[in-house]
Enzyme design. Structure first.
Site, mmCIF file in Angstrom:
data_model
loop_
_atom_site.group_PDB
_atom_site.id
_atom_site.type_symbol
_atom_site.label_atom_id
_atom_site.label_comp_id
_atom_site.label_asym_id
_atom_site.label_seq_id
_atom_site.Cartn_x
_atom_site.Cartn_y
_atom_site.Cartn_z
ATOM 1 N N ARG A 248 0.857 -1.167 0.000
ATOM 2 C CA ARG A 248 0.000 0.000 0.000
ATOM 3 C C ARG A 248 0.900 1.226 0.000
ATOM 4 N NH1 ARG A 248 -3.335 -3.088 -1.325
ATOM 5 N NH2 ARG A 248 -5.444 -3.401 -0.487
ATOM 6 N N GLU A 277 -4.407 7.328 -4.055
ATOM 7 C CA GLU A 277 -4.827 6.680 -5.291
ATOM 8 C C GLU A 277 -6.237 7.154 -5.631
ATOM 9 O OE1 GLU A 277 -4.493 2.444 -5.220
ATOM 10 O OE2 GLU A 277 -2.338 2.471 -4.863
ATOM 11 N N HIS A 296 -1.911 0.227 -9.650
ATOM 12 C CA HIS A 296 -2.511 -0.792 -8.779
ATOM 13 C C HIS A 296 -3.140 -1.922 -9.602
ATOM 14 C CE1 HIS A 296 -4.093 -1.205 -4.405
ATOM 15 N NE2 HIS A 296 -3.874 -2.392 -4.936
#
Length: 336
Positions: A248, A277, A296
């Protein structure tokens, strides 16, 4: 948590999709029917319905035994869903639902860990080979119209440190071993795991950073791992090493990473996750030298992701009907 023990009891499954979510995570009638076919031994015991956003949430969740979703209204859930016994989250991480104090007594939160492994292994192999070939730097030179040779050695025999040796970390380790790397791991328990040559507890992190040619971050986001790789720890990295973040964005200090890339401490980095994000268009990370960013996508298989998630769901339904322990239950205290 009690199970359904009546032979003629039907299991009621509520599936909540998000209209604005990516297609890869959508559970359609076709995919649901395919899962029924794969799990024919319990298919006739399941009453399932698909919902979009919150169109019929309160109406349908009242009778549901289980919910499959990414997010949900958590307030007064015990009253809204009095029969609910478990919630399956479509992703592996559940930090978007924290703090987990909202989980009603007797209800289990389940994640999708393990379904990412095959795709994550392929991504890790690509990332390791790219860092070894200095591809981030070569791409920087290309954008600057510079024809400058960067010769490198073979990757076999080099060392990878995997920080977070869960299912995804194990996938990264398998990729590395296929390439001939020595693989060292760090996990909370320090216990050995398949695919790793050596395993240590978190207390060994500072010592191990200087031994690794590549460092891969695959740890869950918890209060202990937030900001784990900061400026001080980046200074401990082996000179010229490479970094991969598949964890993350909050696990890594991105400003400190930029500084480490700028001064040459790191030869390159590959980020599949950022904070925030999506990464804003004006973020300096987009123009950072020797850095590749992927949005991602490292571990979500476009063709098979939801099938793999549904396999975990159906397996847990089978376990629930039989009174067996469920798989992938999240520990609310640990957050994974």
């Amino acid at each position: 948590m009690s199970s359904l023990n009546s032979a003629d009891q039907r299991f009621r499954l509520h599936i909540k999709n998000n209209r604005e979510g990516e297609e890869v995570f959508r559970i359609t009638e076709e995919r649901l029917n395919s899962a029924r076919h794969r799990h024919g031994d319990i298919a006739d015991k399941i009453e399932a319905w698909l919902d979009w956003d919150l169109d019929h949430f309160e109406q349908k969740i009242r009778d549901a035994d289980a919910l499959v979703t990414w997010d949900l209204p958590t307030e007064n859930l015990a009253e809204t869903a009095p029969k609910l016994r478990w919630i399956h989250v479509i992703g592996a991480g559940v930090e978007h639902l924290k703090p987990l104090t909202w989980i009603p007594e007797g209800v289990s939160l389940i994640n999708s860990k393990g379904v990412h492994a095959a795709k994550a292994e392929e991504y890790a192999m690509m990332a390791l080979l790219s860092l070894n070939a200095r591809l981030p730097a070569l791409m920087t030179h290309q954008r600057a119209h510079r024809f400058e040779s960067l010769f490198t050695g073979r990757i076999a025999g080099k060392t990878l440190l995997v920080v977070g040796a869960g299912h995804m970390g194990e996938a990264v380790a398998h990729a590395a071993q296929k390439l001939g790397l020595r693989v060292i791991g760090i996990r909370r328990s320090g216990e050995a795991r398949e695919g790793f040559d050596e395993m240590y507890g978190p207390e060994a992190l500072d010592q191990l950073l200087g031994l690794a040619d590549f460092v891969a971050l695959t740890t869950p986001l918890t209060p202990e791992t937030e900001g784990l790789i900061n400026a001080r720890r980046l200074s401990l990295f082996k000179d010229g090493s490479g970094l991969i973040n598949m964890s993350r964005g909050q696990v890594l200090d991105q400003e400190a990473l930029s500084a480490a890339l700028q001064c040459g401490k790191l030869s390159g980095a590959i980020l599949d996750v950022t904070e925030p994000e999506p990464l804003p268009g004006d973020s300096p990370l987009w123009d950072q030298a020797n850095l590749l960013i992927t949005p991602h996508v490292s571990s979500d298989d476009l063709e098979e992701y939801t099938d793999l998630v549904l396999d975990v769901v159906f397996d847990n339904i089978r376990r629930d009907l039989a009174g067996d322990a469920l798989k992938n239950i999240v520990d609310p205290d640990l957050g994974y």
